[in-house]
Design a protein around this motif. Structure first.
Motif, PDB file in Angstrom:
ATOM      1  N   THR A 107      42.323  44.305  38.969  1.00 12.03           N
ATOM      2  CA  THR A 107      41.905  43.881  40.311  1.00 12.03           C
ATOM      3  C   THR A 107      41.196  45.008  41.047  1.00 12.03           C
ATOM      4  OG1 THR A 107      43.682  42.253  40.480  1.00 12.03           O
ATOM      5  CG2 THR A 107      42.702  43.008  42.542  1.00 12.03           C
ATOM      6  N   ASP A 108      41.769  46.206  41.003  1.00  6.36           N
ATOM      7  CA  ASP A 108      41.170  47.330  41.724  1.00  6.36           C
ATOM      8  C   ASP A 108      39.793  47.689  41.171  1.00  6.36           C
ATOM      9  OD1 ASP A 108      43.396  47.369  43.278  1.00  6.36           O
ATOM     10  OD2 ASP A 108      44.276  49.173  42.406  1.00  6.36           O
ATOM     11  N   LEU A 109      39.647  47.638  39.851  1.00  2.35           N
ATOM     12  CA  LEU A 109      38.333  47.899  39.264  1.00  2.35           C
ATOM     13  C   LEU A 109      37.335  46.821  39.667  1.00  2.35           C
ATOM     14  CD1 LEU A 109      39.197  49.162  35.664  1.00  2.35           C
ATOM     15  CD2 LEU A 109      37.941  50.420  37.420  1.00  2.35           C
ATOM     16  N   THR A 110      37.799  45.573  39.744  1.00  2.67           N
ATOM     17  CA  THR A 110      36.924  44.472  40.151  1.00  2.67           C
ATOM     18  C   THR A 110      36.429  44.673  41.577  1.00  2.67           C
ATOM     19  OG1 THR A 110      38.095  42.934  38.698  1.00  2.67           O
ATOM     20  CG2 THR A 110      36.729  41.972  40.431  1.00  2.67           C
ATOM     21  N   VAL A 111      37.345  45.043  42.484  1.00  2.00           N
ATOM     22  CA  VAL A 111      36.947  45.275  43.878  1.00  2.00           C
ATOM     23  C   VAL A 111      35.953  46.431  43.959  1.00  2.00           C
ATOM     24  CG1 VAL A 111      37.746  45.871  46.180  1.00  2.00           C
ATOM     25  CG2 VAL A 111      39.122  44.362  44.757  1.00  2.00           C
ATOM     26  N   GLY A 148      33.143  43.994  44.352  1.00  4.03           N
ATOM     27  CA  GLY A 148      33.443  43.559  45.701  1.00  4.03           C
ATOM     28  C   GLY A 148      34.689  42.706  45.806  1.00  4.03           C
ATOM     29  N   ALA A 149      35.226  42.635  47.025  1.00  5.26           N
ATOM     30  CA  ALA A 149      36.467  41.908  47.278  1.00  5.26           C
ATOM     31  C   ALA A 149      36.310  40.406  47.098  1.00  5.26           C
ATOM     32  CB  ALA A 149      36.963  42.215  48.688  1.00  5.26           C
ATOM     33  N   SER A 150      35.118  39.880  47.367  1.00  5.68           N
ATOM     34  CA  SER A 150      34.909  38.435  47.274  1.00  5.68           C
ATOM     35  C   SER A 150      35.154  37.928  45.855  1.00  5.68           C
ATOM     36  CB  SER A 150      33.486  38.083  47.719  1.00  5.68           C
ATOM     37  OG  SER A 150      33.251  36.696  47.591  1.00  5.68           O
ATOM     38  N   LEU A 151      34.585  38.615  44.857  1.00  2.00           N
ATOM     39  CA  LEU A 151      34.788  38.194  43.471  1.00  2.00           C
ATOM     40  C   LEU A 151      36.252  38.351  43.073  1.00  2.00           C
ATOM     41  CD1 LEU A 151      33.713  37.240  40.752  1.00  2.00           C
ATOM     42  CD2 LEU A 151      33.222  39.625  40.176  1.00  2.00           C
ATOM     43  N   ALA A 152      36.894  39.430  43.521  1.00  2.00           N
ATOM     44  CA  ALA A 152      38.306  39.644  43.184  1.00  2.00           C
ATOM     45  C   ALA A 152      39.173  38.509  43.726  1.00  2.00           C
ATOM     46  CB  ALA A 152      38.768  40.993  43.741  1.00  2.00           C
ATOM     47  N   ARG A 153      38.905  38.077  44.970  1.00  2.00           N
ATOM     48  CA  ARG A 153      39.679  36.965  45.540  1.00  2.00           C
ATOM     49  C   ARG A 153      39.421  35.673  44.765  1.00  2.00           C
ATOM     50  NH1 ARG A 153      37.608  39.139  50.471  1.00  2.00           N
ATOM     51  NH2 ARG A 153      39.161  40.436  51.529  1.00  2.00           N
ATOM     52  N   LEU A 209      50.102  35.628  43.809  1.00  2.00           N
ATOM     53  CA  LEU A 209      49.106  35.266  44.811  1.00  2.00           C
ATOM     54  C   LEU A 209      49.104  36.258  45.973  1.00  2.00           C
ATOM     55  CD1 LEU A 209      46.985  33.351  45.991  1.00  2.00           C
ATOM     56  CD2 LEU A 209      48.866  31.979  46.927  1.00  2.00           C
ATOM     57  N   PHE A 210      50.260  36.469  46.591  1.00  2.00           N
ATOM     58  CA  PHE A 210      50.298  37.314  47.790  1.00  2.00           C
ATOM     59  C   PHE A 210      50.184  38.800  47.450  1.00  2.00           C
ATOM     60  CE2 PHE A 210      52.420  33.380  49.203  1.00  2.00           C
ATOM     61  CZ  PHE A 210      51.578  33.070  50.266  1.00  2.00           C
ATOM     62  N   GLY A 211      50.755  39.204  46.327  1.00  5.21           N
ATOM     63  CA  GLY A 211      50.628  40.595  45.918  1.00  5.21           C
ATOM     64  C   GLY A 211      49.186  40.978  45.619  1.00  5.21           C
ATOM     65  N   GLN A 212      48.472  40.087  44.939  1.00  6.74           N
ATOM     66  CA  GLN A 212      47.074  40.375  44.604  1.00  6.74           C
ATOM     67  C   GLN A 212      46.165  40.321  45.830  1.00  6.74           C
ATOM     68  OE1 GLN A 212      45.636  41.276  41.361  1.00  6.74           O
ATOM     69  NE2 GLN A 212      47.790  41.826  41.443  1.00  6.74           N
ATOM     70  N   LEU A 213      46.380  39.347  46.693  1.00  8.38           N
ATOM     71  CA  LEU A 213      45.551  39.269  47.898  1.00  8.38           C
ATOM     72  C   LEU A 213      45.757  40.486  48.796  1.00  8.38           C
ATOM     73  CD1 LEU A 213      45.754  35.464  48.827  1.00  8.38           C
ATOM     74  CD2 LEU A 213      43.872  36.696  47.733  1.00  8.38           C
ATOM     75  N   LEU A 214      47.013  40.978  48.877  1.00 10.15           N
ATOM     76  CA  LEU A 214      47.257  42.201  49.638  1.00 10.15           C
ATOM     77  C   LEU A 214      46.571  43.385  48.972  1.00 10.15           C
ATOM     78  CD1 LEU A 214      48.687  43.736  51.927  1.00 10.15           C
ATOM     79  CD2 LEU A 214      50.673  43.980  50.400  1.00 10.15           C
ATOM     80  N   ASP A 215      46.662  43.462  47.647  1.00  7.35           N
ATOM     81  CA  ASP A 215      46.020  44.542  46.905  1.00  7.35           C
ATOM     82  C   ASP A 215      44.520  44.564  47.170  1.00  7.35           C
ATOM     83  OD1 ASP A 215      46.177  46.595  44.620  1.00  7.35           O
ATOM     84  OD2 ASP A 215      44.686  45.202  43.877  1.00  7.35           O
ATOM     85  N   VAL A 216      43.885  43.387  47.113  1.00  9.85           N
ATOM     86  CA  VAL A 216      42.438  43.295  47.348  1.00  9.85           C
ATOM     87  C   VAL A 216      42.091  43.734  48.763  1.00  9.85           C
ATOM     88  CG1 VAL A 216      40.491  41.686  47.567  1.00  9.85           C
ATOM     89  CG2 VAL A 216      42.069  41.486  45.635  1.00  9.85           C
TER      90      VAL A 216
END
Length: 225
Positions: free
Chosen positions: A56-60, A64-69, A120-127
């Motif tokens: 996820t962090d590499l994706t952001v 960008g955050a949009s693709l990660a979400r 869901l919530f852990g990843q969205l917070l990470d992003v």
């Protein structure tokens, strides 16, 4: 060129979503396998789930955050199904047989729901955290803070939803201790292994993208300028 980029973006999103689902599947199996270190209880799932935060962090950082979400949203429904099926088919790490699918198990449903909510919530917070910090000069700050906070939310959500007051007597009694030890192992693994790995992969991908942007038809990503 726009259609080509769009197709490549969709392909990348699918690959990363499948990676997320694969890690979730492995973690849902491994979380059924507890072990003790110095009298403290944890599970083998602590060693697999940090892979998702790395991806996820590499994706952001790269796209960008949009693709990660979008990846998180694409993966969350299959992740719920996979979590339930694995929790039904494997009990304490042992295959229960396909006949287990014929009955609905509320404990298994809780574990699947816990996995879904935690992811869901852990990843969205990470992003969100990573996107806020990605522009800082020191590359390691964003992945460190986002991983610490994202894993904390993920771990507490999963164990509290799945096991607090459940009919699994061992997990009902020890879930909070297991959660904190599990989180400590995740942090140890993430900060000592995955953070350096993130730096290596980031450098490698940065060089690859820079070589690709030598073609003037491609625009250099802002974070590489």
């Amino acid at each position: 060129m726009h259609d080509l980029v769009s197709r490549q973006g969709r392909r990348l999103m699918l690959i990363l979503a499948l990676f997320h689902i694969g890690v979730i599947a492995a973690s849902n199996y491994l979380v059924q396998l507890p072990f003790s270190v110095l009298g403290l209880h944890t599970t083998w799932g602590a060693f697999s789930f940090p892979f998702i935060f790395l991806a996820t962090d590499l994706t952001v950082r790269l796209f960008g955050a949009s693709l990660a979400r979008r990846i998180v949203l694409v993966a969350m429904a299959p992740a719920l199904v996979v979590s339930y099926l694995l929790s039904v088919l494997f009990v304490d790490g042992r295959f229960a047989g396909l006949g287990a699918l014929a009955t609905f198990d509320t404990l298994v449903a809780r574990i699947a729901l816990a996995s879904f909510c935690a992811y869901l919530f852990g990843q969205l917070l990470d992003v969100r955290v990573f996107a806020r910090l990605r522009t800082l000069d020191r590359w390691w700050i964003a992945p460190t803070v986002s991983t610490v906070l994202g894993n904390l939310l993920d771990t507490l959500l999963f164990f509290s939803i799945a096991f607090a007051g459940s009919r699994n007597a061992f997990m009902a009694e020890h879930w909070l201790q297991i959660a904190w030890v599990d989180y400590a192992f995740k942090m140890l693994i993430s900060l000592c292994v995955f953070l350096p790995l993130y730096g290596v992969l980031l450098g490698f991908l940065a060089r690859r993208l820079q070589s690709m942007t030598a073609d003037r038809t491609l625009r250099t990503p802002a974070w590489l300028r």
